[in-house]
Design an enzyme around this catalytic site. Structure first.
Site, mmCIF file in Angstrom:
data_model
loop_
_atom_site.group_PDB
_atom_site.id
_atom_site.type_symbol
_atom_site.label_atom_id
_atom_site.label_comp_id
_atom_site.label_asym_id
_atom_site.label_seq_id
_atom_site.Cartn_x
_atom_site.Cartn_y
_atom_site.Cartn_z
ATOM 1 C CB SER A 206 24.075 2.519 -131.462
ATOM 2 O OG SER A 206 23.484 1.554 -132.307
ATOM 3 C CE1 TYR A 219 24.627 -1.458 -127.477
ATOM 4 C CE2 TYR A 219 23.144 -1.044 -129.323
ATOM 5 C CZ TYR A 219 24.410 -1.021 -128.771
ATOM 6 O OH TYR A 219 25.472 -0.560 -129.525
ATOM 7 C CE LYS A 223 25.661 1.961 -127.341
ATOM 8 N NZ LYS A 223 27.019 2.471 -126.975
#
Length: 331
Positions: A206, A219, A223
């Site tokens: 991402s 998160y 990533k």
């Protein structure tokens, strides 16, 4: 005492006489080493320029897309969003699609959509956080369909809230789904790819794996981990004395994609930083796989913007980031 001093002086003189830089052979060796070092540096410079010009050429003349007809493509998180759209596109290109999702209803819908387009699809329910379940899945696919030749690690979750409001269960689950499942699947399918020197691994990172964003601390951690994992795997295969040049890796860095994970996007300039549709994202991903790109951002302009920003002092990109004022609000 005088005798002792003479012995010491004699020993020192013997050492000097035996030193490699004092005799002709030692001087020759030093010159030889210097010349070889200069030649190696010269060769490196030539390689750097050749690689640079080749990359510049490929920027204007992209490689031709390879055929994926007959490839067995396993996609995790195939029940909706980008996973579904990638399944449809690979199916139309003649690939055999292995739809994997923990949601059997959405998974079956994706497979039916592939078949309606005259593609081939098989469905399997699997919790990708369970390593044993993954090993059983790959063995079952091997017996019923064949060896997986393209692995798309797409399944992911996105806890979106400040770090101190995120509980332990949410953090652990994020790492299990977004990171550990990649490793378990790689360990399950990579041996067969290495045995035949053929395969392609696609990992969903991402833009949150490139720069830190508030409300996405765990998160971002997952990533960034995916990005590092793919770079390390690339080097492990590249530096192996066996030839694994037939195994390609592609890491994907999407911006905000409208898959349902991003509940409260915040975008100051929609015309510049628009939300990407799953269809557009899937088009870019499948194209990147077919052209054997190592990594792409979606949209592609973010790749060059990020590379440019990394050359600047840390405080300068932060000013640009504050001006753009984009991100996610807590859910």
């Amino acid at each position: 005492m005088a005798t002792t001093e003479i012995q010491k002086n004699g020993s020192a003189q013997n050492i000097i006489k035996q030193a490699p830089w004092t005799d002709e052979q030692g001087i020759t060796m030093k010159v030889y080493q210097g010349v070889m070092m200069a030649l190696e540096i010269l060769v490196l410079i030539v390689k750097l320029y050749a690689t640079w010009f080749y990359c510049l050429y490929r920027f204007f003349v992209p490689p031709e897309p390879k055929s994926v007809n007959g490839e067995i493509v396993l996609i995790t998180g195939a029940g909706h969003g980008m996973g579904r759209e990638m399944a449809l596109r690979f199916g139309r290109l003649g690939s055999v699609i292995i739809c994997v999702d923990i949601n059997p209803k959405g998974n079956e819908e994706t497979a039916e959509m592939v078949k309606e387009n005259k593609g081939k699809a098989h469905t399997y329910k699997c919790d990708v956080t369970d390593r044993e379940a993954i090993n059983q899945l790959i063995e079952k696919v091997r017996k019923e369909v064949g060896e997986v030749t393209i692995l798309v690690n797409n399944a992911g979750i996105m806890p979106c809230k400040p770090l101190l409001q995120t509980n332990e269960k949410e953090i652990r689950l994020a790492f299990e789904v977004n990171v550990l499942s990649h490793l378990w699947l790689l360990q399950a399918v990579l041996p067969s790819m290495m045995e035949r020197n053929h395969g392609h691994i696609v990992a969903m990172s991402s833009m949150a794996g490139v720069l830190g964003l508030r409300n996405l601390v765990p998160y971002c951690g997952t990533k960034f981990a995916v990005r590092g994992m793919m770079e390390a795997l690339h080097e492990e295969l590249r530096e192996d004395p066996r030839d694994f040049s037939g195994i390609k890796l592609t890491c994907i860095f999407p911006y905000i994609v409208d898959t349902g994970l991003c509940k409260n996007p915040k975008i100051k300039f929609p015309s510049l930083m628009k939300i990407i549709s799953p269809q557009e994202a899937a088009d870019n991903i499948v194209d990147a796989v077919r052209r054997n790109y190592t990594e792409i951002t979606i949209p592609s302009s973010l790749f060059y913007i990020n590379q440019w920003c990394r050359l600047l002092p840390v405080s300068v990109p932060l000013q640009i980031k504050d001006f753009m004022d984009s991100g996610l609000e807590p859910q």
